[in-house]
Design a protein around this motif. Structure first.
Motif, PDB file in Angstrom:
ATOM      1  N   MET A   1      63.540  10.005 -39.660  1.00 34.41           N
ATOM      2  CA  MET A   1      62.575   8.997 -39.189  1.00 34.41           C
ATOM      3  C   MET A   1      61.626   8.638 -40.320  1.00 34.41           C
ATOM      4  N   ASP A   2      61.521   7.355 -40.632  1.00 30.83           N
ATOM      5  CA  ASP A   2      60.582   6.907 -41.647  1.00 30.83           C
ATOM      6  C   ASP A   2      59.196   6.787 -41.041  1.00 30.83           C
ATOM      7  N   THR A   3      58.172   7.120 -41.825  1.00 30.34           N
ATOM      8  CA  THR A   3      56.799   7.087 -41.339  1.00 30.34           C
ATOM      9  C   THR A   3      55.923   6.365 -42.341  1.00 30.34           C
ATOM     10  N   LEU A   4      55.067   5.495 -41.859  1.00 24.75           N
ATOM     11  CA  LEU A   4      54.133   4.782 -42.715  1.00 24.75           C
ATOM     12  C   LEU A   4      52.813   4.637 -41.993  1.00 24.75           C
ATOM     13  N   ALA A   5      51.846   5.505 -42.329  1.00 24.07           N
ATOM     14  CA  ALA A   5      50.467   5.385 -41.852  1.00 24.07           C
ATOM     15  C   ALA A   5      50.355   5.100 -40.360  1.00 24.07           C
ATOM     16  N   GLY A   6      51.036   5.918 -39.562  1.00 23.20           N
ATOM     17  CA  GLY A   6      50.922   5.768 -38.119  1.00 23.20           C
ATOM     18  C   GLY A   6      52.044   4.997 -37.471  1.00 23.20           C
ATOM     19  N   LEU A   7      52.901   4.353 -38.249  1.00 20.23           N
ATOM     20  CA  LEU A   7      54.034   3.609 -37.705  1.00 20.23           C
ATOM     21  C   LEU A   7      55.314   4.376 -38.022  1.00 20.23           C
ATOM     22  N   HIS A   8      56.080   4.715 -37.004  1.00 18.96           N
ATOM     23  CA  HIS A   8      57.268   5.546 -37.151  1.00 18.96           C
ATOM     24  C   HIS A   8      58.510   4.725 -36.812  1.00 18.96           C
ATOM     25  N   PRO A  44      65.619  -2.832 -33.504  1.00 24.27           N
ATOM     26  CA  PRO A  44      64.690  -1.857 -34.100  1.00 24.27           C
ATOM     27  C   PRO A  44      63.847  -1.169 -33.025  1.00 24.27           C
ATOM     28  N   VAL A  45      63.506   0.086 -33.283  1.00 23.21           N
ATOM     29  CA  VAL A  45      62.648   0.855 -32.381  1.00 23.21           C
ATOM     30  C   VAL A  45      61.574   1.534 -33.217  1.00 23.21           C
ATOM     31  N   LEU A  46      60.317   1.292 -32.868  1.00 23.14           N
ATOM     32  CA  LEU A  46      59.181   1.829 -33.606  1.00 23.14           C
ATOM     33  C   LEU A  46      58.282   2.636 -32.675  1.00 23.14           C
ATOM     34  N   GLY A  47      57.660   3.676 -33.208  1.00 16.15           N
ATOM     35  CA  GLY A  47      56.640   4.425 -32.487  1.00 16.15           C
ATOM     36  C   GLY A  47      55.329   4.339 -33.236  1.00 16.15           C
ATOM     37  N   VAL A  48      54.236   4.394 -32.506  1.00 17.99           N
ATOM     38  CA  VAL A  48      52.901   4.299 -33.112  1.00 17.99           C
ATOM     39  C   VAL A  48      52.100   5.539 -32.751  1.00 17.99           C
ATOM     40  N   ASP A  49      51.407   6.096 -33.734  1.00 20.33           N
ATOM     41  CA  ASP A  49      50.387   7.106 -33.459  1.00 20.33           C
ATOM     42  C   ASP A  49      49.047   6.395 -33.368  1.00 20.33           C
ATOM     43  N   LEU A  50      48.450   6.420 -32.197  1.00 19.73           N
ATOM     44  CA  LEU A  50      47.211   5.696 -31.937  1.00 19.73           C
ATOM     45  C   LEU A  50      46.007   6.435 -32.507  1.00 19.73           C
ATOM     46  N   PRO A  51      44.886   5.744 -32.654  1.00 18.56           N
ATOM     47  CA  PRO A  51      43.661   6.413 -33.113  1.00 18.56           C
ATOM     48  C   PRO A  51      43.340   7.634 -32.261  1.00 18.56           C
ATOM     49  N   GLY A  52      42.947   8.723 -32.942  1.00 16.16           N
ATOM     50  CA  GLY A  52      42.628   9.968 -32.270  1.00 16.16           C
ATOM     51  C   GLY A  52      43.684  11.029 -32.448  1.00 16.16           C
TER      52      GLY A  52
END
Length: 262
Positions: A1-8, A44-52
């Protein structure tokens, strides 16, 4: 899984609008892992890590879901995405509706999973602020660790203890500052039922049949408010349907993606 500053990036694919997965509280993008793995197709399928969440819990502005929605919009645009199918579970659903309100052109399709469009009751509002204060004061997530049982179907802890262990580990890895921030952000959210009613794209409302926190009645309310909404009730799931019955949730999201692509 590629990750870029909260976007997976779960899956890179065609030029079709990606499916963007927004997690609930107090978790991160990992609650969508099994759903992402079960999704058919090549979109495409993306996941986000939200603030917090870990890595995103310092230097935060005043708590609000509008901040979270703007973060999602900035992440997507930074990745070259100008249209997306947005799926949010619980808090992620609140953020999805805020995104729809603030960045409507980004949203090509909408999935609201185990969530509600209405604000907290006064009792729930007060409890969120109490928990935020307690977590901050203690410097631990003890005040929310005990809530894991409440978000699962009653049969899950007995028959699938590994699910309880996994969800608990996710909670324990969340930073207390981020947990407090997210609680206050959710407490401040307005009623966005009218926002949902303005959306003229395909939508689906997914709810665990045994969801005690945002029950089927809340899902029916959102379907009634939507222009093109469909209801999917997931058997054997509580509030974390993406974790408890990932294949059923993946099927519902795949159907939504197909409707957007038609």
């Amino acid at each position: 899984m590629d990750t870029l500053a909260g976007l997976h990036t779960y899956r890179a694919g065609t030029d079709a609008p990606p499916l963007v997965l927004l997690h609930g509280f107090p978790y991160d993008h990992r609650m969508w892992d099994e759903v992402a793995a079960a999704l058919p197709g090549t979109h495409p399928v993306l996941g986000v890590d939200l603030p917090g969440t870990p890595g995103h819990a310092t230097g935060l502005p005043d708590p609000s879901l509008e901040v979270s929605a703007d973060v999602v919009a900035d992440l997507l645009r930074g990745a070259g995405v100008d249209r997306a199918v947005v799926a949010g579970l619980s808090m992620g659903g609140y953020v999805a509706l805020a995104l729809l309100e603030r960045h409507p052109r980004l949203v090509a399709g909408l999935a609201l999973v185990d969530t509600r469009s209405t604000p907290d009751t006064q009792a729930a509002y007060a409890n969120r602020l109490r928990v935020a204060d307690e977590v901050e004061r203690a410097g631990t997530v003890d005040a929310v660790r005990g809530g894991v049982a409440a978000v699962l179907a009653p049969s899950t802890p007995l028959g699938r203890p590994e699910v309880v262990a996994t969800v608990t580990s996710w909670v324990e890895e969340q930073p207390p500052t981020g947990v407090a921030w997210a609680q206050r952000a959710m407490a401040a959210r307005p009623d966005r039922t009218a926002v949902l009613a303005t959306f003229d794209g395909p939508s689906v409302v997914v709810v665990g049949a045994e969801d005690a926190l945002t029950p089927v009645e809340e899902a029916e309310h959102m379907v009634a408010a939507s222009q093109h909404g469909r209801l999917v009730v997931v058997p054997g799931a509580g509030h974390l349907s993406s974790v408890e019955q990932s294949a059923d949730v993946a099927e519902a999201l795949a159907d939504l993606v197909a409707r957007v692509q038609r």
